[in-house]
Write a protein that holds these residues in place. Sequence first.
Motif, PDB file in Angstrom:
ATOM      1  N   THR A 115      -3.136  12.093  -1.716  1.00  0.00           N
ATOM      2  CA  THR A 115      -2.038  11.168  -2.000  1.00  0.00           C
ATOM      3  C   THR A 115      -0.964  11.283  -0.940  1.00  0.00           C
ATOM      4  O   THR A 115      -0.439  10.290  -0.431  1.00  0.00           O
ATOM      5  CB  THR A 115      -1.414  11.476  -3.379  1.00  0.00           C
ATOM      6  N   LEU A 116      -0.686  12.517  -0.562  1.00  0.00           N
ATOM      7  CA  LEU A 116       0.339  12.754   0.446  1.00  0.00           C
ATOM      8  C   LEU A 116      -0.062  12.115   1.781  1.00  0.00           C
ATOM      9  O   LEU A 116       0.741  11.449   2.443  1.00  0.00           O
ATOM     10  CB  LEU A 116       0.549  14.254   0.631  1.00  0.00           C
ATOM     11  N   TRP A 117      -1.334  12.284   2.181  1.00  0.00           N
ATOM     12  CA  TRP A 117      -1.790  11.713   3.448  1.00  0.00           C
ATOM     13  C   TRP A 117      -1.725  10.190   3.407  1.00  0.00           C
ATOM     14  O   TRP A 117      -1.379   9.546   4.399  1.00  0.00           O
ATOM     15  CB  TRP A 117      -3.206  12.191   3.807  1.00  0.00           C
ATOM     16  N   GLY A 118      -2.038   9.654   2.242  1.00  0.00           N
ATOM     17  CA  GLY A 118      -1.956   8.197   2.083  1.00  0.00           C
ATOM     18  C   GLY A 118      -0.522   7.720   2.268  1.00  0.00           C
ATOM     19  O   GLY A 118      -0.254   6.785   3.026  1.00  0.00           O
ATOM     20  N   ILE A 119       0.408   8.408   1.610  1.00  0.00           N
ATOM     21  CA  ILE A 119       1.817   8.005   1.709  1.00  0.00           C
ATOM     22  C   ILE A 119       2.270   8.095   3.170  1.00  0.00           C
ATOM     23  O   ILE A 119       2.874   7.163   3.716  1.00  0.00           O
ATOM     24  CB  ILE A 119       2.715   8.904   0.822  1.00  0.00           C
ATOM     25  N   GLY A 174       0.707   6.768  -6.756  1.00  0.00           N
ATOM     26  CA  GLY A 174      -0.543   7.485  -7.052  1.00  0.00           C
ATOM     27  C   GLY A 174      -1.665   6.561  -7.484  1.00  0.00           C
ATOM     28  O   GLY A 174      -2.650   7.000  -8.086  1.00  0.00           O
ATOM     29  N   ASN A 175      -1.551   5.286  -7.161  1.00  0.00           N
ATOM     30  CA  ASN A 175      -2.579   4.334  -7.607  1.00  0.00           C
ATOM     31  C   ASN A 175      -3.751   4.198  -6.650  1.00  0.00           C
ATOM     32  O   ASN A 175      -4.715   3.508  -6.956  1.00  0.00           O
ATOM     33  CB  ASN A 175      -1.965   2.937  -7.800  1.00  0.00           C
ATOM     34  N   LEU A 176      -3.667   4.824  -5.500  1.00  0.00           N
ATOM     35  CA  LEU A 176      -4.782   4.700  -4.562  1.00  0.00           C
ATOM     36  C   LEU A 176      -5.734   5.876  -4.792  1.00  0.00           C
ATOM     37  O   LEU A 176      -5.905   6.734  -3.945  1.00  0.00           O
ATOM     38  CB  LEU A 176      -4.285   4.697  -3.121  1.00  0.00           C
ATOM     39  N   SER A 177      -6.337   5.908  -5.972  1.00  0.00           N
ATOM     40  CA  SER A 177      -7.301   6.984  -6.201  1.00  0.00           C
ATOM     41  C   SER A 177      -8.289   6.557  -7.278  1.00  0.00           C
ATOM     42  O   SER A 177      -8.025   5.634  -8.054  1.00  0.00           O
ATOM     43  CB  SER A 177      -6.582   8.268  -6.619  1.00  0.00           C
ATOM     44  N   GLY A 178      -9.422   7.212  -7.253  1.00  0.00           N
ATOM     45  CA  GLY A 178     -10.409   7.027  -8.315  1.00  0.00           C
ATOM     46  C   GLY A 178     -11.320   5.823  -8.162  1.00  0.00           C
ATOM     47  O   GLY A 178     -12.076   5.494  -9.068  1.00  0.00           O
ATOM     48  N   TYR A 203       0.824  -1.212   0.000  1.00  0.00           N
ATOM     49  CA  TYR A 203       0.000   0.000   0.000  1.00  0.00           C
ATOM     50  C   TYR A 203       0.856   1.259   0.000  1.00  0.00           C
ATOM     51  O   TYR A 203       0.490   2.262  -0.594  1.00  0.00           O
ATOM     52  CB  TYR A 203      -1.003  -0.025   1.171  1.00  0.00           C
ATOM     53  N   LEU A 204       2.013   1.181   0.656  1.00  0.00           N
ATOM     54  CA  LEU A 204       2.910   2.336   0.636  1.00  0.00           C
ATOM     55  C   LEU A 204       3.378   2.587  -0.797  1.00  0.00           C
ATOM     56  O   LEU A 204       3.357   3.719  -1.291  1.00  0.00           O
ATOM     57  CB  LEU A 204       4.102   2.069   1.564  1.00  0.00           C
ATOM     58  N   VAL A 205       3.753   1.513  -1.473  1.00  0.00           N
ATOM     59  CA  VAL A 205       4.227   1.661  -2.841  1.00  0.00           C
ATOM     60  C   VAL A 205       3.093   2.147  -3.752  1.00  0.00           C
ATOM     61  O   VAL A 205       3.268   3.070  -4.556  1.00  0.00           O
ATOM     62  CB  VAL A 205       4.819   0.321  -3.353  1.00  0.00           C
ATOM     63  N   GLN A 206       1.904   1.550  -3.602  1.00  0.00           N
ATOM     64  CA  GLN A 206       0.765   1.987  -4.432  1.00  0.00           C
ATOM     65  C   GLN A 206       0.440   3.451  -4.179  1.00  0.00           C
ATOM     66  O   GLN A 206       0.122   4.199  -5.105  1.00  0.00           O
ATOM     67  CB  GLN A 206      -0.478   1.123  -4.151  1.00  0.00           C
ATOM     68  N   ALA A 207       0.531   3.870  -2.907  1.00  0.00           N
ATOM     69  CA  ALA A 207       0.254   5.270  -2.578  1.00  0.00           C
ATOM     70  C   ALA A 207       1.285   6.169  -3.249  1.00  0.00           C
ATOM     71  O   ALA A 207       0.945   7.198  -3.839  1.00  0.00           O
ATOM     72  CB  ALA A 207       0.252   5.480  -1.071  1.00  0.00           C
TER      73      ALA A 207
END
Length: 460
Positions: free
Chosen positions: A315-319, A134-138, A127-131
């Motif tokens: 995205t930043l908060w996710g990372i 930028g893949n954790l969106s939409g 999940y860190l890598v996906q974040a």
Amino acid sequence: MLYLRFKIQNYNMATENRGNFSSKIGVILATVGTAVGLGNVWRFPYVVGDNGGGAFLLVYVGALLLLGIPGVIAEFIIGRHSHANAVDSFKKIAPGTKWHWIGYSGVLAGFLIMGYYAVVVGWTLEYLVQACLGNLSGLTTEQYGEMFNQFAAHPFLPLIWTLIAMLVSTFVVARGVSGGIEKASNVLMPTFFIIILIMVGHSFFLPAAKEGMLYLFTPNFSELKPVAILIAIGQTFFSLSLGMGCLITYSSYFKKDVKLPKTAAQVVSIDAMVAVLSAMIIFPAVFSFGMQPEQGPSLVFKVLPNVFQQMPVGTLWGILFYALLFIAAITSLISLHEVVTAYLHENSSLNRRKSAYLVTFLVMVLAVFASLSFGELSHITLFGKTIFDLLDFFTASILLPVGGFFISIFVGWYLDKRIIAAELRIKHPKAHLIIKGYIFMLRVIVPTCIFAVFLYSILG
Ligand code: PHE
């Protein structure tokens, strides 16, 4: 003769020259590193969510004071006095007895916890890598749920991440106590605190900040089921890394000038604070975007991505969040690894590095089953629990409390009071009374609480 001397020297190398945490701050950061982990950031918020919020929090604080602090001090006493790993510490203090079985149960618990813990650390990495990509969106919440289910059920992708997590941990553990564990904690834990404070600060500005905080802090006893007490105790042991010799192992690297009661109080309060801060990040966020916190273990992977994407600069908060989770988790994984590695290394001819790699290999075998229990092996269940859930339940709700029970009895009833007094080194006019009170807690209060809870959960 020469051979004998060589053997004796070797033995001394393994038992006496074991390394130390070199500074006091290193002691705190490493010990907080083992305590603060998935238990705080991932487990605590969903356990609170599942058990009705604020009322559970109160039970938890009670368990921390009554069982947590005395338990941590008890393990510190054993570890620092014996300067040995989880098993040999009992053999040294109580030679010719069966007490060292507590140590075996601890090493086993460490191994079993690692088997599923490493899998979750692996998810965190994914999940860190996906974040970052930028893949954790939409996606919608359902789609995120689906995405997680598909990922977790994948036959080998999660296991690759699990292996990477284990290798990071191996790298640190192989470098020893001050050169590996302490150095890593000195960098990782301050980073962790900076991230968590930024995120909590941000939490106050979310639309449902108040609702989230109220949920966490308002005690609603009607929702508190009796089993919540068992869960609170399990959570206390898990979150403080208690009952399995982890704190025995770490405190065996404490120098004589480390104040045990003070260190225990600091570690327990920081651990509790981090759990509450994590819930303060998660609840306002979840409520602000129309979701519910009672989602169980996958809360942070299924629900939070959708929450983050709705925030400005999400995205930043996710990372930041997944980095937070990863740091918390990897320092705990390192400590679990250390328990098993220290035992193996000091009881075999393998050096530290080889021992660490062997542990990694064995854990990976177990992790295959834990990970596949979300996919190919999901049909294998016992009492309605999958392999993964069984590992979690058997360790957090059974092995750790049972270990804590016997450690408490051991220090309270078996250990020479002079050793306890010498290790506690309380400088207070009423020191003997404080020590008496403490021993009473270990003899009576702690074991009774643990036992009552067990009885209750079996009969209830
Ligand atoms: N305390 C760790 C956590 O909160 C888990 C852990 C348990 C680590 C037991 C070591 C030993 O995540």
